[in-house]
Design a protein around this motif. Structure first.
Motif, PDB file in Angstrom:
ATOM      1  N   VAL A 201       0.863  -1.182   0.000  1.00  0.00           N
ATOM      2  CA  VAL A 201       0.000   0.000   0.000  1.00  0.00           C
ATOM      3  C   VAL A 201       0.898   1.230   0.000  1.00  0.00           C
ATOM      4  CG1 VAL A 201      -1.826   1.240   1.220  1.00  0.00           C
ATOM      5  CG2 VAL A 201      -1.774  -1.270   1.255  1.00  0.00           C
ATOM      6  N   SER A 202       0.563   2.211  -0.798  1.00  0.00           N
ATOM      7  CA  SER A 202       1.405   3.391  -0.914  1.00  0.00           C
ATOM      8  C   SER A 202       1.474   4.150   0.413  1.00  0.00           C
ATOM      9  CB  SER A 202       0.890   4.316  -2.019  1.00  0.00           C
ATOM     10  OG  SER A 202      -0.431   4.742  -1.736  1.00  0.00           O
ATOM     11  N   THR A 203       2.528   4.918   0.569  1.00  0.00           N
ATOM     12  CA  THR A 203       2.761   5.659   1.805  1.00  0.00           C
ATOM     13  C   THR A 203       2.808   7.152   1.533  1.00  0.00           C
ATOM     14  OG1 THR A 203       5.153   5.387   1.522  1.00  0.00           O
ATOM     15  CG2 THR A 203       4.019   3.761   2.881  1.00  0.00           C
ATOM     16  N   GLY A 204       2.665   7.932   2.612  1.00  0.00           N
ATOM     17  CA  GLY A 204       2.708   9.380   2.512  1.00  0.00           C
ATOM     18  C   GLY A 204       4.126   9.910   2.484  1.00  0.00           C
ATOM     19  N   PRO A 205       4.291  11.211   2.584  1.00  0.00           N
ATOM     20  CA  PRO A 205       5.611  11.845   2.421  1.00  0.00           C
ATOM     21  C   PRO A 205       6.661  11.362   3.418  1.00  0.00           C
ATOM     22  CG  PRO A 205       3.874  13.487   2.299  1.00  0.00           C
ATOM     23  CD  PRO A 205       3.216  12.213   2.719  1.00  0.00           C
ATOM     24  N   ASN A 386      14.048  14.216   6.825  1.00  0.00           N
ATOM     25  CA  ASN A 386      12.801  13.738   7.415  1.00  0.00           C
ATOM     26  C   ASN A 386      12.304  14.691   8.491  1.00  0.00           C
ATOM     27  OD1 ASN A 386      14.983  12.859   9.205  1.00  0.00           O
ATOM     28  ND2 ASN A 386      13.410  11.724  10.327  1.00  0.00           N
ATOM     29  N   ASP A 387      11.022  14.599   8.793  1.00  0.00           N
ATOM     30  CA  ASP A 387      10.475  15.285   9.954  1.00  0.00           C
ATOM     31  C   ASP A 387      10.881  14.479  11.182  1.00  0.00           C
ATOM     32  OD1 ASP A 387       9.241  17.082   8.257  1.00  0.00           O
ATOM     33  OD2 ASP A 387       7.308  16.039   8.292  1.00  0.00           O
ATOM     34  N   ARG A 424      13.630   6.707  -0.341  1.00  0.00           N
ATOM     35  CA  ARG A 424      13.093   7.486  -1.460  1.00  0.00           C
ATOM     36  C   ARG A 424      14.135   7.691  -2.557  1.00  0.00           C
ATOM     37  NH1 ARG A 424       8.028   9.681   0.360  1.00  0.00           N
ATOM     38  NH2 ARG A 424       7.271   8.002   1.690  1.00  0.00           N
ATOM     39  N   GLY A 425      14.920   6.622  -2.796  1.00  0.00           N
ATOM     40  CA  GLY A 425      15.892   6.639  -3.881  1.00  0.00           C
ATOM     41  C   GLY A 425      17.193   7.335  -3.576  1.00  0.00           C
TER      42      GLY A 425
END
Length: 463
Positions: A201-205, A386-387, A424-425
């Protein structure tokens, strides 16, 4: 008896000397692995060796290859150092040499697990009626939780997986965030469900599961045995899934909600971070480590299940010679191991040492130190990507090659230790602040060392 007492005291002295050296010794230094292997190698002696000589030889062989993972400037792999009382209790556990199978093999071990399990559930906000299995780590905890999930979703479909296995069973769908921990995949392999059962399932930022995407995935999948793996504490960013909304979605579709909270579940122990795991009590099973943020000795982790009967049905077994089995689930009924060390003693001692307020303070202090790390590295000109909501900090030093060189230089330097990751790459430095003995001075010293090493490496600083 005097020889045994002297031997044990020598071992305790060596352990104490090592622990007292941690604030000052290099955290990680290059090791000649061949020489280290050679120090342990050689033919097995024909004749017995006096225990004191064995101990001295062990210390001499191991010392060059020890990594200060229990020290205040080790920031890799979300590792916490074991607290004094927990370490001492673990030394007693080794001396007592108990078999924590059930209350017949060790009444004290089962009593310690029962009491400590009650305290853990109170701290984490897990229902008091849940079961608590004491396992080795997040892998074992996730496997136990998913075994319980497999049992129940197939039982709901009319299939007894413990008796009939998986051949011919209804297909089980397992939904998990695209940034799940790798132990989820391994657990599915070990349980015979296989990674083909996974539906990412895709994730947020920040890496938390997207509730809208989860809702759509569950709706599109239609009826059938369903397990959803949620996460408290993304392994890179520390982000937590919206547990309340996600668990509600799972249950509306008749599924089982499992929470992998290896370190992030400890957010529940502090009023300042509890909101990050709001709704965790509505899940069906939970995995959580003790040797991470709770600062217990390796190896210590917990598998909780809202339905103890299901937990035991998935994990327990009985035999005529196993005196004492078949009662209320405890000990080995809730784990995959029968020959179990009594790790509950150290858990009980560590919790007593800290108390409720001490656990909360530990979580809050590590989060504050993580923010101090992020602020210091940002001020030095590096990119925090990241936060920083918990104890995880991701830092970039330019392009991927340069970042990897900085990570390698830091690990070789010995001032502190941090690992590398891909998120994220991008290649990034991953800093985890989990040790109760880490101070602001340790963070500042580490920031200065990282900046010194990074500025000494060529290449563009900004990505």
């Amino acid at each position: 008896m005097d020889e045994l007492r002297h031997l044990f005291r020598r071992a305790a002295d060596h352990a104490a000397d090592y622990r007292l050296s941690l604030p000052d010794r290099p955290v990680g230094v290059p090791v000649d692995q061949a020489a280290l292997n050679e120090a342990f190698a050689g033919p097995l002696p024909d004749a017995p060796t006096p225990p004191e000589r064995v101990l001295a030889d062990l210390v001499a062989a191991a010392e060059p290859g020890l990594v200060a993972t229990a020290g205040p400037r080790y920031f890799g792999f979300v590792v916490g150092g074991a607290s004094p009382a927990a370490t001492a209790a673990d030394m007693l556990a080794a001396g007592w040499d108990q078999i924590a199978f059930n209350a017949v093999t060790s009444p004290a071990a089962v009593a310690a697990e029962t009491a400590a399990g009650t305290w853990l559930k109170e701290l984490l906000g897990i229902p008091a009626t849940a079961s608590a299995g004491f396992v080795t780590g997040g892998q074992a905890a996730n496997t136990a939780g998913l075994a319980a999930a497999r049992h129940q979703v197939l039982a709901d479909a009319g299939w007894d997986v413990e008796r009939r296995g998986l051949t011919g069973a209804p297909a089980v769908r397992v939904f998990a965030g695209a940034e799940r921990h790798a132990t989820i995949d391994r657990s599915l392999r070990l349980l015979g469900l296989g990674t083909d059962a996974l539906r990412p399932v895709s994730t947020g930022p920040q890496g938390a599961i997207d509730p809208d995407a989860l809702a759509a995935a569950l709706r599109d999948a239609g009826p059938g045995p369903t397990i959803v793996c949620l996460q408290a504490g993304n392994v890179n960013t520390g982000a937590c899934d919206d547990l309340r909304r996600a668990c509600d979605l799972v249950h509306r579709h008749g599924g089982w909600a499992h929470v992998d909270g290896a370190f992030g579940l400890w957010a529940a122990a502090s009023p300042t971070t509890r909101h990050l795991v709001d709704g965790l009590e509505t899940a069906d099973s939970w995995a959580c480590d003790g040797h991470k943020w709770l600062n217990l000795p390796y190896d210590t982790a917990f598998a909780f299940c809202a339905r103890p009967d299901v937990h035991a049905a998935a994990m327990s077994y009985a035999a005529a010679y196993l005196v004492g089995s078949g009662g209320a689930p405890a000990g080995a009924d809730l784990t995959a191991e029968s020959s179990r060390r009594a790790r509950g003693f150290a858990v009980w001692a560590g919790l007593r040492e800290l108390g409720r307020d001490g656990v909360a303070a530990l979580v809050e202090r590590c989060c504050a130190l993580a923010r101090r790390f992020a602020d210091g590295l940002s001020a030095a000109g590096f990119e925090v990507v990241n936060d920083v909501v918990l104890n995880q900090v991701l830092v970039g030093f330019g392009d991927d090659a340069r970042t990897d060189r900085v990570v390698a230089a830091v690990q070789t330097d010995g001032t502190c230790w941090a690992g590398g990751t891909t998120w994220r790459g991008r290649r990034l430095m991953r800093i985890s602040v989990s040790n109760a003995t880490t101070t602001e001075a340790d963070v500042d010293r580490s920031v200065a060392a990282i900046a010194r090493l990074a500025h000494g490496i060529g290449g563009e600083l900004v990505h």
